[in-house]
Motif scaffolding. Sequence first.
Motif, short mmCIF file in Angstrom:
data_model
loop_
_atom_site.label_atom_id
_atom_site.label_comp_id
_atom_site.label_asym_id
_atom_site.label_seq_id
_atom_site.Cartn_x
_atom_site.Cartn_y
_atom_site.Cartn_z
N ASN A 110 8.86 1.47 -4.97
CA ASN A 110 7.83 1.93 -4.05
C ASN A 110 7.98 3.42 -3.78
OD1 ASN A 110 6.59 2.59 -1.40
ND2 ASN A 110 5.97 0.45 -1.52
N LYS A 112 7.21 5.27 -1.38
CA LYS A 112 7.64 5.66 -0.04
C LYS A 112 9.15 5.46 0.11
CE LYS A 112 4.45 3.02 1.84
NZ LYS A 112 3.79 2.70 0.56
N VAL A 113 9.65 4.36 -0.46
CA VAL A 113 11.10 4.15 -0.44
C VAL A 113 11.78 5.28 -1.19
CG1 VAL A 113 12.96 2.64 -1.14
CG2 VAL A 113 10.82 1.67 -0.28
N SER A 187 -2.12 3.61 -4.62
CA SER A 187 -1.21 2.62 -4.07
C SER A 187 0.24 2.96 -4.40
CB SER A 187 -1.54 1.23 -4.63
OG SER A 187 -1.48 1.29 -6.03
N ILE A 492 6.67 7.84 9.06
CA ILE A 492 7.72 7.18 8.29
C ILE A 492 8.38 6.07 9.11
CG2 ILE A 492 9.97 7.55 7.20
CD1 ILE A 492 9.01 10.45 6.67
N THR A 493 8.68 6.38 10.37
CA THR A 493 9.46 5.41 11.16
C THR A 493 8.61 4.62 12.13
OG1 THR A 493 9.88 7.04 12.88
CG2 THR A 493 11.48 6.91 11.09
N PRO A 593 4.64 2.32 10.32
CA PRO A 593 4.79 2.84 8.96
C PRO A 593 3.71 2.31 8.03
CG PRO A 593 6.78 1.70 9.71
CD PRO A 593 5.73 1.47 10.73
N ALA A 594 3.47 3.04 6.96
CA ALA A 594 2.41 2.66 6.05
C ALA A 594 2.73 1.33 5.38
CB ALA A 594 2.25 3.72 4.97
N PRO A 595 1.70 0.51 5.11
CA PRO A 595 1.94 -0.77 4.42
C PRO A 595 2.46 -0.58 3.01
CG PRO A 595 -0.30 -0.62 5.30
CD PRO A 595 0.32 0.72 5.45
N GLU A 596 2.95 -1.67 2.45
CA GLU A 596 3.57 -1.62 1.12
C GLU A 596 2.70 -0.89 0.10
OE1 GLU A 596 6.60 -3.24 0.37
OE2 GLU A 596 6.51 -2.35 -1.63
N PHE A 597 1.40 -1.21 0.08
CA PHE A 597 0.54 -0.57 -0.91
C PHE A 597 -0.44 0.42 -0.29
CE2 PHE A 597 1.89 -4.48 -3.01
CZ PHE A 597 2.57 -3.89 -4.05
N ASP A 600 -4.85 -1.10 2.25
CA ASP A 600 -5.17 -2.47 1.88
C ASP A 600 -6.58 -2.54 1.32
OD1 ASP A 600 -2.77 -3.66 2.54
OD2 ASP A 600 -3.26 -3.40 4.65
N MET C 4 10.82 1.04 7.44
CA MET C 4 9.99 2.20 7.34
C MET C 4 8.75 1.96 6.49
SD MET C 4 12.60 5.34 7.62
CE MET C 4 14.00 4.81 6.69
N ILE C 5 8.53 0.71 6.14
CA ILE C 5 7.28 0.34 5.50
C ILE C 5 6.77 -0.90 6.21
CG2 ILE C 5 6.23 -0.58 3.42
CD1 ILE C 5 7.98 1.20 1.83
N ALA C 6 5.56 -0.82 6.71
CA ALA C 6 5.05 -1.96 7.48
C ALA C 6 4.93 -3.18 6.59
CB ALA C 6 3.69 -1.61 8.07
N THR C 8 2.93 -5.76 6.72
CA THR C 8 1.69 -6.54 6.80
C THR C 8 1.28 -6.98 5.41
OG1 THR C 8 0.57 -4.44 6.71
CG2 THR C 8 0.82 -5.45 8.87
#
Lengths: 629, 357, 220
Positions: A110, A112-113, A187, A492-493, A593-597, A600, C4-6, C8
């Motif tokens: 990811n 962001k990671v 994404s 970020i947090t 923090p922002a969602p995984e992708f 949405d 640090m990543i939501a 949802t």
Amino acid sequence: MGKLRIILTSAYVRGLIGQLVGTLLGIGFLEAIRGAMGLSPTGATFNLFGTEVAESSFVFGAIIGVIGFLSAAGVLTDWFKWMIGLKTPLNHGAPAGKPEWSRYLNVDVNHKVIGIQYGITSILVLLVGGIFAIIFRIELAQPGMQWLTNDQYNTLFSAHGIVMIASILLGVGAMTNYLVPLMIGASDMAFPRLNAFSYWVGVPSVVLILAGMAVGGWDTGWVGYAPLSLRAPLGVQLFLLGFWINGFSSIASAINVIVTTATMRAKGMTWFRMPIFVWAAVAASLIQFTATQTVGVALMMSIAERAIGLNFFSPVGGGNPILYQHLFWFYSHPVVYVFVLPGLGVISELLPVFTRKPLFGYKWIALSSLGIALVGFLVWAHHMFTAGMADSLRYLFMFTTMFVAIPTGVKFFSWVATLWEGKMSFETPMLFTLGAISVFLIGGISGPILGTVPTDLHLHDSYWVVGHFHATMFGGFIFPFFAALYYWYPKITGRMYKESLGRLHFWLMVPGFWVMSFGQMSLGIAGMRRRIADYEAGLGFEATHILVTMAALVIGWSVLIMVYNFISSARTQEKAATNPWRSRSPEWQIPSPAPEFNYDVPFEVVGDPYDYGLDESTYIQMAPAPAGD
Amino acid sequence: MGKYKHFIIVAVLVVLTTLGLKFLVFGPMFQLPVQASEQGVSIDTMFEGHFWMISFLFALIMVLVFYSAVVFRRKPGDETDGPHVHGNTALEIIWTVVPVFAVVGFGIWGGVTLKQLLSPVPDEMTIKVTGRQWAWSFQYPEYEDINSAELVLLKDQPVVLELSSSDVLHSFWVPEFRVKQDAVPGRTTTLRITPTMAGEYKVRCAEICGFDHANMLAPVRVLEQAEFTAWADERMNAPKFGEMTPEERGALWYSNEGFACEGCHTIDGTAATAPSWLSVYGRSEQLTDGTTVTVDDAYIRQSILDPQSQIVAGFEAVQMPADFGDQFSAKQAEIAATEGVEIDIINDIIAYMQTLK
Amino acid sequence: MSSMIANTHEEHAHSHELPWPEQLKANRLGLWLFMLSEVFLFAALLVARFVLWNDPVLGVVRPELSQELGLITTTVLLLSSFFMNRAETAMGQNDQKRFLSGLLTTAVLGTAFFIGVVVMEWNIFGLQGELFGIELFGHLRPSDGVISGIFFAMTGMHALHVLSGIVFIMIVWNNGRRGLYTQEKHWGVEACAIYWHYVDVVWVFFYPALYLIGTAVHAM
Ligand code: HEA
Ligand code: HEA
Ligand code: CUA
Ligand SMILES: [Cu+2]
């Protein structure tokens, strides 16, 4: 699984073990071959556990060590699988059965990671480089050698230089990786696995550089000029290798950024509707993925000249020491714009938000980034005005060098015009942005005086140069990077940093920096050479040196305050609002923090990014969410 | 006033700040060393020009930044946005084109000055400058090849320095003369200087060249005509190598005029980077491998030719170049060619060491 | 520290790859950028060659090498590119057999080139021999000063690319044998072909720079 267990089995630990094992295996392998063939080593030999090991075995070992790191950390797993024809779906999300935070200690795709991994590594490496600086600054505070030997001094400043540069490159990676996909509505990056590779290959490269300090150190500075580098201790070899390996990281990540921007922008986001930071990231990447190759060639040649006795640079066999400098600076000048362009992008990004005004001359700022990148390719020999190259080149490069001032000036004037009549507010990110402008300004305008040859004949290799580049790098990278950290910290947090500590950091660092940089410049004018462990008493340098050293300590403490702020705020501060800065940028329109992708639902760009003050205008429009979501 | 009020105030502030910076801040802060060469004249003028530009640009931008920050800042409670101004193409063109003139101007100025610095002048005196780790030496081909460890110059006499290096890069810099030039192994580079002020200065190596780069200094003396002639005469009449005793030659080889042993080995008993030569001959030394040796002819010869082979305890990081054997052979061949005498430099050095009690 | 990543929308978490046409576009651009990046690598080597092989008297020089050997290896490499092209078009026409044999031929020719450079021109085993009056093994040694340095650097860097190309071909061959590529979707094959042609083109520049341009000299 226990916490300790997760840490001990993390990719970092596995990687380091892999690197150690790989290195030893590599050395053993080549030594065995050498023994079997009865070859006598060229170059120096080194004592390892009581046996004499040839330098070429060391080099081979170091390379295998890096591969060992990457394999053990798991960076290459998917590619290995692909090679034998297995399916390799892209795994997102936290590893099954492990807590969320363990993602950050392992290979993750990811963006962001990866961005956060880059960022934290960058700060750690900055602290290491800063500690080196503080150690040798204390030595320089007085004439005479107090607590270091010449060798230790030389190793420390050389390591300080290259470690800091590694830290900058990591910091640039942090910003581009975290922000570019978010800003353009993608994404993820175009090549998530390659992205992970770019980050992870940087880690063993820094390890190599630091290891170089343990095996004799080196005394060539971060430039590693031949023929000195050909006679320096084994440490220089690991420095060259570490620097070289770091290039892979630069090239891969730059290609990723360009491709992502070119192919994955949201609907309606034309090139001139991108957030301005993306322009800066692309311009920096253009330099990175091309110029890095030439320094790679210079480094490889030095490595080979030392390890296997090929001749390129040593005049003894007919080689040409100036060639090294050309190859080196063809990268290392443009790379200074890699350091600053993302930083200048951050400045351009934050000013409209905190002045509530559109960015003045968006197109000009965007194109000036490209302008700086392109002109930056034509000026490299201004580092070599006294090196003994042909006189005609001195005239030529004097002119080209002066021309970089023009696109840079466009940025400055446009920033000022943005500030003019703007409703400025002074939260920490804005303070650092203003600090960045003032500091980069003095760094920039101390450049043309180096660019005109007659004045450079005096200033070259003096502390003026040291002052110049600390000002450009602090103003163009460190200050904007800190501004970016404070600004995107809530993103970020999900929490707000402590404003009071942020301001304290700023008000310590700015005066500290001014004293340090002006002190260095005034020493240089007065005749203080750079890269000297000691200077004579009675030249009038003492008072200024003490001031510079004290300023260094102030800067050091202020950075520690920031680190404390970030660590403690992540636990204790209240949740931040979704859009605390009232920004129009897409990344602030989604939860923190922002969602995984990231998004949405994809968004569509319907306006200009910085239309603050224009009623009813929006930049992006989220597509209606699918039912049931 | 009205609409233009802000601009008028800013203009006045910029002028005042420029002057303030130039005379009260940068002036005192950026002090060049005394000017002791003709080259320095045109270079210092150029420095002045740059300092003016630095003061002006710094004032211009910073005044605008501070003015905006103070005058237009957001008042508490104000949540509205600023004026919607997108840009102004005319302005952008102006601040692109005006700096073009400035930089081209400085470029031409620099070019003209550089041309002048590089151009040969009649009646130049040639001096050969050799850098080696970590000492300088100077030869005067027009004065029977005087070989000197200090650079002695004649006031107002233009010189052309022909620089070379016997190992790594070094750089010749006398801050008072302003100009600087690297010495590159395998090629010759040149630098022109006309000293204009009698006095004593120092050559400071300005390119990192390893362990003792910081201390790679050589004295410079700029003399009036009479003193210079006296110095040159004395040096030209100095005894030939063949006429010197081995001890005298040894002392010469030890000095920076010779092979610069004094850069690392003292003769007063202090031992910083390498063992002192005081009473070294016949002394017992403990080596890193634990054994003890007596310093005799064989040991000394071995230590010079292969410095890494037997290391005295406490001096693990051996910095001594390994090519003295080659350097000595070259010098011996040269002396054999010019004077027809065979000498052995290592024997000279051993003889010299024996005098150090 | 909080995540640090939501977290949802769990359901998305394991299925989010780019749609294929977009990914293909990205792949192509990425590969071309990589090739461009490598242009700087090889250009730097070429520049170094012209700087270093420059004699004050003779001007541009080059080492004395066996012309025949150079010509043969070059031909072999160019020929391999032809077979690579055949393989790629075969994939486009879904001709599995011609595809696989084309790949294998390319790999064999590539290996021949590699042997020509490393075993014969470099002569790492220190052999001697003649065939039809052609000297089969080179005589440059790494210790021959600057005249050999850049020769080994250029041929070595190129040989490294050839070697990785061969590995790449063998991987694609293996995956192709198992039917992992289709007429519509065979990016691996395309990438492999582009890479191989590229390595070929580099040699087209290197060959004259090493074998043809300048006055031939013995070691300097
Ligand atoms: C982030 C890093 C960074 C940046 C941005 C720059 C920017 C510039 N640098 Fe710097 N430089 C370094 C990092 C950087 N440099 C480093 C690390 C070294 C030393 C390396 C080493 O030896 O270890 C170095 C060394 C260095 C040298 C060699 C000195 C020597 O060793 O003798 C020179 C010489 O020309 C030079 C020139 C310039 C110029 C002209 C710019 C220009 O880009 C600056 C342009 C900006 C402005 C001019 C200000 C704003 C413009 C205006 C307000 C418009 C109007 C301006 C005019 C009309 C002039 N730099
Ligand atoms: C981003 C790049 C960067 C940064 C941030 C810095 C930061 C600092 N640098 Fe620089 N420096 C370089 C890049 C950088 N440097 C380069 C490239 C060179 C050239 C090398 C060469 O010549 O080859 C150089 C060379 C250089 C020299 C010249 C050495 C010489 O020529 O002999 C000096 C001397 O003053 C110096 C000083 C400092 C100081 C005091 C800081 C301070 O700002 C550091 C502040 C400290 C921290 C940020 C760390 C936080 C502190 C702690 C964790 C410890 C706290 C402890 C206490 C306070 C006790 N640096
Ligand atoms: Cu000689 Cu530094
Ligand atoms: Cu530069």
